[in-house]
Each structure stands twice: as structure tokens, then as C-alpha cells.
Design a protein around this motif. Structure first.
Motif, short mmCIF file in Angstrom:
data_model
loop_
_atom_site.label_atom_id
_atom_site.label_comp_id
_atom_site.label_asym_id
_atom_site.label_seq_id
_atom_site.Cartn_x
_atom_site.Cartn_y
_atom_site.Cartn_z
N LEU A 166 0.74 -1.26 0.01
CA LEU A 166 -0.04 -0.01 0.08
C LEU A 166 0.86 1.22 0.19
O LEU A 166 0.60 2.12 -0.82
CB LEU A 166 -0.92 0.02 1.16
CG LEU A 166 -1.79 1.21 1.51
CD1 LEU A 166 -2.80 1.63 0.28
CD2 LEU A 166 -2.47 1.36 2.56
N ILE A 167 1.77 1.36 0.86
CA ILE A 167 2.81 2.39 1.00
C ILE A 167 3.52 2.54 -0.26
O ILE A 167 3.80 3.70 -0.89
CB ILE A 167 3.78 2.22 2.17
CG1 ILE A 167 2.90 2.52 3.42
CG2 ILE A 167 4.81 3.52 2.09
CD1 ILE A 167 3.86 1.99 4.69
N THR A 168 3.86 1.45 -0.82
CA THR A 168 4.79 1.68 -2.07
C THR A 168 3.81 2.11 -3.31
O THR A 168 4.49 3.17 -3.98
CB THR A 168 5.23 0.26 -2.52
OG1 THR A 168 6.13 -0.15 -1.66
CG2 THR A 168 6.05 0.31 -3.90
N ASP A 169 2.68 1.67 -3.44
CA ASP A 169 1.87 2.23 -4.33
C ASP A 169 1.46 3.56 -4.42
O ASP A 169 1.38 4.33 -5.30
CB ASP A 169 0.43 1.21 -4.35
CG ASP A 169 0.67 -0.16 -4.75
OD1 ASP A 169 1.70 -0.34 -5.40
OD2 ASP A 169 -0.27 -0.81 -4.54
N THR A 170 1.17 3.90 -2.92
CA THR A 170 0.99 5.47 -2.77
C THR A 170 2.43 6.38 -3.04
O THR A 170 2.15 7.60 -3.59
CB THR A 170 0.63 5.74 -1.22
OG1 THR A 170 -0.30 4.76 -0.63
CG2 THR A 170 0.11 7.14 -1.00
N GLN A 171 3.66 5.98 -2.86
CA GLN A 171 4.75 6.67 -3.10
C GLN A 171 4.66 6.65 -4.68
O GLN A 171 5.07 7.89 -5.23
CB GLN A 171 5.80 5.77 -2.53
CG GLN A 171 6.26 5.91 -1.19
CD GLN A 171 7.10 5.10 -0.81
OE1 GLN A 171 7.17 4.13 -1.20
NE2 GLN A 171 7.82 5.35 0.30
N GLU A 172 4.42 5.81 -5.34
CA GLU A 172 4.55 5.54 -6.71
C GLU A 172 3.36 6.50 -7.34
O GLU A 172 3.83 7.40 -8.42
CB GLU A 172 4.51 4.33 -7.49
CG GLU A 172 5.86 3.74 -6.76
CD GLU A 172 5.94 2.24 -7.74
OE1 GLU A 172 5.13 1.89 -8.75
OE2 GLU A 172 7.00 1.78 -7.74
N ASP A 173 2.30 6.62 -7.01
CA ASP A 173 1.29 7.50 -7.34
C ASP A 173 1.77 8.99 -7.17
O ASP A 173 1.61 9.74 -8.12
CB ASP A 173 0.14 7.31 -6.70
CG ASP A 173 -0.81 5.91 -6.91
OD1 ASP A 173 -0.79 5.74 -7.95
OD2 ASP A 173 -1.49 5.77 -6.35
N VAL A 174 2.17 9.44 -6.09
CA VAL A 174 2.80 10.45 -5.76
C VAL A 174 3.85 11.02 -6.74
O VAL A 174 3.79 12.21 -7.35
CB VAL A 174 3.17 10.82 -4.22
CG1 VAL A 174 3.71 12.21 -3.98
CG2 VAL A 174 1.94 10.69 -3.20
N ILE A 175 4.85 9.91 -6.75
CA ILE A 175 5.87 10.54 -7.56
C ILE A 175 5.62 10.61 -9.25
O ILE A 175 6.20 11.61 -9.78
CB ILE A 175 7.13 9.42 -7.45
CG1 ILE A 175 7.62 9.45 -6.11
CG2 ILE A 175 8.28 9.70 -8.73
CD1 ILE A 175 8.83 8.15 -5.73
N ASP A 176 4.61 9.82 -9.55
CA ASP A 176 4.09 9.95 -10.82
C ASP A 176 3.37 11.46 -11.11
O ASP A 176 3.70 12.04 -12.35
CB ASP A 176 3.10 8.84 -11.21
CG ASP A 176 3.85 7.61 -11.27
OD1 ASP A 176 4.94 7.63 -11.45
OD2 ASP A 176 3.10 6.33 -11.35
N ALA A 177 2.61 11.84 -9.97
CA ALA A 177 2.12 13.10 -10.15
C ALA A 177 3.07 14.28 -10.11
O ALA A 177 3.02 15.56 -10.94
CB ALA A 177 1.04 13.37 -8.94
N ILE A 178 4.19 14.10 -9.34
CA ILE A 178 5.32 15.17 -9.50
C ILE A 178 5.88 15.18 -10.67
O ILE A 178 6.10 16.22 -11.30
CB ILE A 178 6.57 14.70 -8.28
CG1 ILE A 178 5.77 14.92 -6.93
CG2 ILE A 178 7.69 15.42 -8.59
CD1 ILE A 178 6.69 14.41 -5.78
N LEU A 179 6.45 14.02 -11.37
CA LEU A 179 7.12 13.98 -12.61
C LEU A 179 5.99 14.49 -13.65
O LEU A 179 6.64 14.90 -14.98
CB LEU A 179 7.46 12.52 -12.74
CG LEU A 179 8.41 12.10 -11.87
CD1 LEU A 179 9.09 10.67 -12.29
CD2 LEU A 179 9.52 12.99 -11.85
N GLU A 180 4.76 14.44 -13.65
CA GLU A 180 3.93 14.84 -14.56
C GLU A 180 3.68 16.41 -14.80
O GLU A 180 2.92 16.73 -15.43
CB GLU A 180 2.63 13.80 -14.67
CG GLU A 180 2.84 12.55 -15.12
CD GLU A 180 1.36 11.58 -14.60
OE1 GLU A 180 0.56 12.30 -14.15
OE2 GLU A 180 1.63 10.57 -14.71
#
Length: 371
Positions: A166-180
């Protein structure tokens, strides 16, 4: 108005760091007891920031007592002060959900220390506010700070596959939003460069969260940022560059150097450029980094010291003792802090830097790049 800094022309000095840890924590609990602190400020200032400092330090000094209590007991006392005001906190909102947000910080500290899965779940549920288009990417109020809190919690759930995922998925969602997010990343309409509100801070949080996956994607971005360094060795607060003025962790070379020290190993092709940037930055800090602002992590000597090596690190710390601060105040050189108790603006941060010196820890900023 006192000058911004004073000359670094005294012989190299050193103080006993263990004694200074104890002296700093004693001042903290006597001058700023839990009941005296106003709620608010997350990891930046206020009772949560002090509680987090004690929580981390009690792992380093499990037998140390300050004013008759162990450090873990002091952490609990400051947390209790923060929790009493829980109902009055507005809670995470779009644009206010980084390292300075109390509810998320309390959840992260609680989940990390108690290993309560429900608290970790609640922290991850706030990703909706973090991912909102109104939320920006910096550390204090935005997505980068949330990444730090997620790392803090993740370290305590190595044996829980469901929460880890869950934490890993959340981290990746947030990082994807940053990079986009379109470049340059902005906060309050300005393209900041440094650690607290700027691009170096965002890159640092992303890379420390998952270096293998994201460092290659940010290499060109980091390379461009390195070109912004002034001939003086300092870095601008924002782009387009303004006057070469601030030499502190939040804006300028100290925050950049501290950030680079923690991520440089993940950018091998930039190794030489990063080494030059660090060396030039340190020259600037040695010249202009003995600040007249009350010693602290964010915009004072304590944070600047963390960017320096060995004897220079110890020398800068020698200006952050209680005696030196009183001396500066007597000479009319001290610009007092508005949050003198706090991790980023006051005594708790001074205690952290003395502990770094005492224990020989990696020179990192607690709450920013220590994890």
C-alpha cells in the motif's frame, strides 16, 4: 537591523558534543515545556516537531535522562500536547499536506512508533489531497514532504506485505504526479531552487524514496539545476536568478549541498559535477554561513554546519552553544527565532546537530533527508 552574517575569521574551535546535547535538551524542556507550546507546524515547528526530535534521539540515547525523564517520556509529553488540539486542526487539504501538516505528521509518527496498520492506512488515504491538482510539489506543504512521511512509516512495516505494498503504491502515485507536473516546478507562483520549497528538495525526496527507479529519470533535471550555481558557490533562491543573498538550508548553497550529499551516489555520471558543486558551495558557506539569525536548521548556523566537513562542521557548531547565543544577543547580533523550541527554527534542531556530531552520524537534516 543586524548584518546577515559575521566573519569566519576566528581560530577553529570545538565543543564537547555530548555535553552540548544534554545542555540543549535541558534548555528545551525548561524554557519550552510541553504545556507552553502552541499547536501547529508539523515537523517544522511546534510540539510535533519537538516530539519527533525526542523520539529519534531516544534511539541514540536510550539511557539519557533530562530533568528526571527519559527522552522517550519527553517525546510522549510533547505528543500529548499536540494530540490535545487534534480536533482543532483543519486537517490535510489540497495545498497544505506536506511536512508542516500536523494530522499527517501525527499519523506518520504514530504508525512508525506503534506499527498500527490502521494509522498507516489512514496516512495513505490522504493521498487524495496530496494528488489534488491544487497541491504543489515542494517539501513543507506539498508532495515531497508527504514522501518523507511515507518513508518514515514504511521502515516500520518490513514484515507486513499488505501495508508495504500500500505504501509503495502510494509513493509511486505521488511521484508520478510530481513527474507529470510541468516544469519548472513552482510554489506560490515562483520557481524555487532550494531544499525546502524548490527543485532540489523535490528531487531529493523522490530519489531517496526509490533511487533505482527514479534517479535515471531525474538526471538531466539535476544536471540543469547544477548550472544555476553562482560563481560565488551559492545557489539562487528562485529562477530567474535574483540577487545572490541567502546562504541557508531553505534557500541557497547549504540546502543544496546537504541534499547532494545524500543523493550523489545515485548519479554516477554526474559524480564530478556534483563534487565540484559541493566544493564550491562549501567555500561560500565558510565565507558567508555564520548567520546572525538564531542558530537553527532552516536558516541558521546549525543547518549550515551540516553542509561542512569535519573540523569546519565542529567549528560552526561551536557558535550554537547557549553561551554563544547569549553573547550574540548581548552584542546586538542575534535575530531571534519566532519558534525557538522547534526542529527547524530552534533548540530541537540544535540538539539534533550536536547529536550528529556526538554519534558521528551522516550529516543530514532530521525530517528532510535522514531517511
Amino acid at each position: 537591523m543586524p548584518p546577515r552574517y559575521f566573519k569566519n575569521d576566528a581560530p577553529l574551535a570545538r565543543r564537547d558534543p555530548r555535553r552540548q546535547v544534554e545542555a540543549s535538551l535541558t534548555r528545551l524542556v525548561k524554557e519550552h515545556p510541553p504545556s507552553s507550546l502552541r499547536p501547529g507546524g508539523g515537523l517544522f515547528h511546534g510540539p510535533v516537531s519537538v516530539a519527533y526530535t525526542f523520539l529519534v534521539l531516544q534511539q541514540l540515547y536510550p539511557e539519557l535522562e533530562i530533568a528526571g525523564q527519559y527522552l522517550g517520556q519527553w517525546s510522549a509529553a510533547y505528543l500529548e500536547t499536540a494530540q490535545k488540539s487534534f480536533a482543532s486542526y483543519p486537517g490535510p487539504q489540497a495545498g497544505k499536506c506536506g511536512a508542516g501538516e500536523d494530522v499527517m505528521c501525527l499519523l506518520a509518527i504514530g504508525a512508525a512508533s506503534s506499527k498500527e496498520a490502521d494509522m498507516a492506512q489512514s496516512l495513505c488515504d490522504y493521498s487524495a489531497e496530496v494528488l489534488d491538482t491544487e497541491t504543489e510539489n515542494e517539501w513543507l506543504f506539498g508532495r515531497a514532504g508527504y514522501l518523507y512521511l511515507l518513508r518514515l512509516v514504511k521502515a516500520s512495516f518490513s514484515d507486513n506485505k499488505e501495508i508495504l505494498q500500500l505504501i509503495t503504491d502510494t509513493q509511486e502515485d505521488v511521484i508520478d504526479a510530481i513527474l507529470e507536473t510541468p516544469r519548472p516546478w513552482k510554489w506560490n507562483g515562483k520557481a524555487y531552487v532550494g531544499a525546502v520549497h524548490g527543485a532540489f528538495g523535490v528531487i531529493t525526496q523522490v530519489v531517496l524514496t526509490n533511487p533505482t527507479k527514479y534517479a535515471p529519470k531525474l538526471e538531466m533535471e539535476l544536471a540543469v539545476l547544477l548550472t544555476y550555481q553562482y560563481d560565488s558557490g551559492n545557489f539562487p533562491s528562485s529562477i530567474p536568478p535574483e540577487k545572490d543573498r541567502l546562504v541557508q538550508v531553505c534557500h541557497g548553497a547549504p540546502g543544496v549541498v546537504v541534499s547532494l550529499l545524500s543523493i550523489q551516489e545515485y548519479f554516477p555520471s554526474l559524480k564530478e559535477r556534483i563534487a565540484r558543486a559541493i566544493a564550491k558551495g562549501r567555500e561560500c558557506i565558510l565565507e558567508r554561513g555564520l548567520l546572525t539569525k538564531e542558530p537553527c536548521l532552516c536558516h541558521g548556523i546549525s543547518g549550515n554546519a551540516l553542509a561542512l566537513e569535519d573540523k569546519d562542521f565542529e567549528h560552526f557548531l561551536s557558535y550554537t552553544t547557549g553561551h554563544e547565543i547569549k553573547s550574540m544577543e548581548k552584542d546586538g547580533l542575534l535575530d531571534p527565532s519566532s519558534a525557538p523550541e522547534s526542529l527547524f527554527e530552534g533548540e530541537a534542531g540544535r540538539a539534533w546537530t550536536w547529536a550528529v556530531a556526538d554519534k558521528g552520524l551522516a550529516q543530514r537534516v532530521l525530517g528532510y533527508n535522514d531517511l
